[in-house]
Each structure stands twice: as C-alpha cells, then as structure tokens.
Motif scaffolding. Structure first.
Motif, PDB file in Angstrom:
ATOM      1  N   ILE A 117       0.848  -1.191   0.000  1.00  0.00           N
ATOM      2  CA  ILE A 117       0.000   0.000   0.000  1.00  0.00           C
ATOM      3  C   ILE A 117       0.883   1.239   0.000  1.00  0.00           C
ATOM      4  O   ILE A 117       1.959   1.255   0.607  1.00  0.00           O
ATOM      5  CB  ILE A 117      -1.010   0.067   1.169  1.00  0.00           C
ATOM      6  N   THR A 118       0.420   2.251  -0.714  1.00  0.00           N
ATOM      7  CA  THR A 118       1.060   3.564  -0.705  1.00  0.00           C
ATOM      8  C   THR A 118       0.051   4.577  -0.187  1.00  0.00           C
ATOM      9  O   THR A 118       0.274   5.239   0.804  1.00  0.00           O
ATOM     10  CB  THR A 118       1.551   3.959  -2.110  1.00  0.00           C
ATOM     11  N   THR A 119      -1.099   4.659  -0.855  1.00  0.00           N
ATOM     12  CA  THR A 119      -2.178   5.543  -0.400  1.00  0.00           C
ATOM     13  C   THR A 119      -3.291   4.752   0.271  1.00  0.00           C
ATOM     14  O   THR A 119      -4.125   5.328   0.952  1.00  0.00           O
ATOM     15  CB  THR A 119      -2.781   6.329  -1.581  1.00  0.00           C
ATOM     16  N   GLY A 135     -20.511  -7.539   5.651  1.00  0.00           N
ATOM     17  CA  GLY A 135     -19.377  -8.163   6.306  1.00  0.00           C
ATOM     18  C   GLY A 135     -18.750  -7.235   7.335  1.00  0.00           C
ATOM     19  O   GLY A 135     -18.968  -6.024   7.309  1.00  0.00           O
ATOM     20  N   GLN A 136     -17.976  -7.813   8.226  1.00  0.00           N
ATOM     21  CA  GLN A 136     -17.315  -7.052   9.286  1.00  0.00           C
ATOM     22  C   GLN A 136     -15.805  -7.089   9.073  1.00  0.00           C
ATOM     23  O   GLN A 136     -15.160  -8.097   9.358  1.00  0.00           O
ATOM     24  CB  GLN A 136     -17.667  -7.653  10.642  1.00  0.00           C
ATOM     25  N   PRO A 137     -15.220  -5.998   8.567  1.00  0.00           N
ATOM     26  CA  PRO A 137     -13.758  -5.959   8.421  1.00  0.00           C
ATOM     27  C   PRO A 137     -13.100  -5.963   9.800  1.00  0.00           C
ATOM     28  O   PRO A 137     -13.382  -5.100  10.620  1.00  0.00           O
ATOM     29  CB  PRO A 137     -13.496  -4.638   7.703  1.00  0.00           C
ATOM     30  N   VAL A 138     -12.254  -6.959  10.050  1.00  0.00           N
ATOM     31  CA  VAL A 138     -11.599  -7.071  11.355  1.00  0.00           C
ATOM     32  C   VAL A 138     -10.173  -6.546  11.334  1.00  0.00           C
ATOM     33  O   VAL A 138      -9.553  -6.416  12.386  1.00  0.00           O
ATOM     34  CB  VAL A 138     -11.612  -8.523  11.879  1.00  0.00           C
ATOM     35  N   GLY A 139      -9.662  -6.243  10.157  1.00  0.00           N
ATOM     36  CA  GLY A 139      -8.317  -5.701  10.062  1.00  0.00           C
ATOM     37  C   GLY A 139      -7.803  -5.729   8.643  1.00  0.00           C
ATOM     38  O   GLY A 139      -8.475  -6.213   7.727  1.00  0.00           O
ATOM     39  N   VAL A 140      -6.601  -5.179   8.500  1.00  0.00           N
ATOM     40  CA  VAL A 140      -5.893  -5.151   7.222  1.00  0.00           C
ATOM     41  C   VAL A 140      -4.475  -5.637   7.480  1.00  0.00           C
ATOM     42  O   VAL A 140      -3.829  -5.200   8.437  1.00  0.00           O
ATOM     43  CB  VAL A 140      -5.851  -3.723   6.622  1.00  0.00           C
ATOM     44  N   GLY A 141      -4.007  -6.533   6.619  1.00  0.00           N
ATOM     45  CA  GLY A 141      -2.624  -6.998   6.668  1.00  0.00           C
ATOM     46  C   GLY A 141      -1.959  -6.737   5.332  1.00  0.00           C
ATOM     47  O   GLY A 141      -2.535  -7.048   4.288  1.00  0.00           O
ATOM     48  N   VAL A 142      -0.772  -6.153   5.350  1.00  0.00           N
ATOM     49  CA  VAL A 142      -0.041  -5.874   4.112  1.00  0.00           C
ATOM     50  C   VAL A 142       1.402  -6.345   4.265  1.00  0.00           C
ATOM     51  O   VAL A 142       1.967  -6.311   5.356  1.00  0.00           O
ATOM     52  CB  VAL A 142      -0.068  -4.381   3.726  1.00  0.00           C
TER      53      VAL A 142
END
Length: 190
Positions: A117-119, A135-142
């Motif tokens: 990710i950049t932006t 849906g329920q977003p529980v997080g982001v992993g990059v």
C-alpha cells in the motif's frame, strides 16, 4: 520474522527496485516494491504470509480477501495460515467487485490483505465493499506499507515491512525535470 529477514528476502528476489517509477496513485517515486517478484517463490510467500497472519490469529477470521492482482496470493496464503476461506476482488468498470460467484455474508468476519500500500486506495475500496455486503472488516494486513504507517484505513492495520518512500507529484518530480523516463511496473492502468 525480523525486519532484516524480510528485507533479505525482498532483496534476494529482486522485489525492491530503484529508478524512476509511476505509481498506481499517479505519483512518482525513486523506489518501488514489486511484490510479484517475491510471490513467485512459494517458500518465501508461505513464510511471509504466515508471519502476516500471526497478529490476526485470535480474531476468528472467516474470510481473507485481497484485491487482484497483488492481493490474490497473499489472501490465499494468509487464509491457509488462519484456516479461513480466501477471496479476491476485481476491478469492473473502475470499481472493486466480487465476481466469480464469490460472496460475503452479513456478519462474516473478513480480513483484508494486500501486497503493497502507498495511499491505501484499493484496500479502502475493498473495505467499503465488504461493509456494503454486511461483512465485518476485522483488520488489514499488508506485506509492505510504503506510507511508513501514515495511511489510516479505519481498522487495525498490520504490515510486515513499513517503509517511508518519497513520492512526488509529477509536476514536482526532479527525475521528470531531468528528462528521465518513468516506468510503471504495476498492473493497474490509470
């Protein structure tokens, strides 16, 4: 995994590039992370994605989802590490969509993943899509956060590697001023 181990893998596979690059966001940069170079090696992909999955292990993730193209393999390997289902989104008429009869059910706990990710634009679109489907977003992993942690996606965000890479508007790019041609190693057209 340590930062040094991660950087060693990215260096060994040629995934860290230097030059003059046109980013998906339209900005220019002198560094580029081409995660496809590291993701072509299953042994590295598995190790990186297992490490990326660890912070989310206790969150009862039902589904892992990533935007095509960069998020497909990351989604699959993180889902495998978490014992979850793996999906990916695709652009259709300029918007992120679930295709191929993929679906997200109301209340489904979804982890969104991406290679770089950049932006955060593509990831934000996927989060919005997940929410629009109930849906329920529980997080982001990059794998790589090029913003150095400055992007706020409104959910817990974990990155294996956080780096601050200078980006420039085309009008302010010294490499453009020198007449150096920009390359676009990514896959999404502007």
């Amino acid at each position: 995994m340590t930062r040094e181990e991660i950087l060693e893998i990215f260096t060994k596979t040629g995934a860290m590039l230097t030059g003059h690059f046109l980013l998906t966001s339209g900005k220019h940069s002198n560094r580029y992370f081409q995660c496809a170079q590291v993701l072509q090696y299953p042994q590295y992909t598995e190790r990186l994605c297992q490490a990326l999955a660890q912070p989310f292990a206790g969150l009862d993730v039902d589904t892992v989802i990533g935007p095509a193209m960069g998020g497909i393999l990351v989604s699959y390997e993180v889902a495998r590490a978490l014992g979850a289902r793996s999906l990916f989104t695709e652009r259709e008429n300029g918007h992120m969509k679930l295709r191929r009869n993929f679906s997200v059910s109301p209340g489904e706990r979804v982890l969104v993943v991406e290679d770089v990710i950049t932006t955060g634009g593509s990831v934000a679109e996927v989060i919005q899509l997940v929410r629009s489907l109930g849906g329920q977003p529980v997080g982001v992993g990059v794998l790589v956060d090029r913003s150095g942690g400055r992007v706020d996606l409104g959910v817990r965000t974990e990155a294996l590697l956080r780096v601050t890479v200078e980006t420039f508007e085309p009008a302010d790019c010294s490499m453009c001023a020198q007449g150096l041609p920009a390359s676009k190693p990514g896959s999404r057209r502007l």
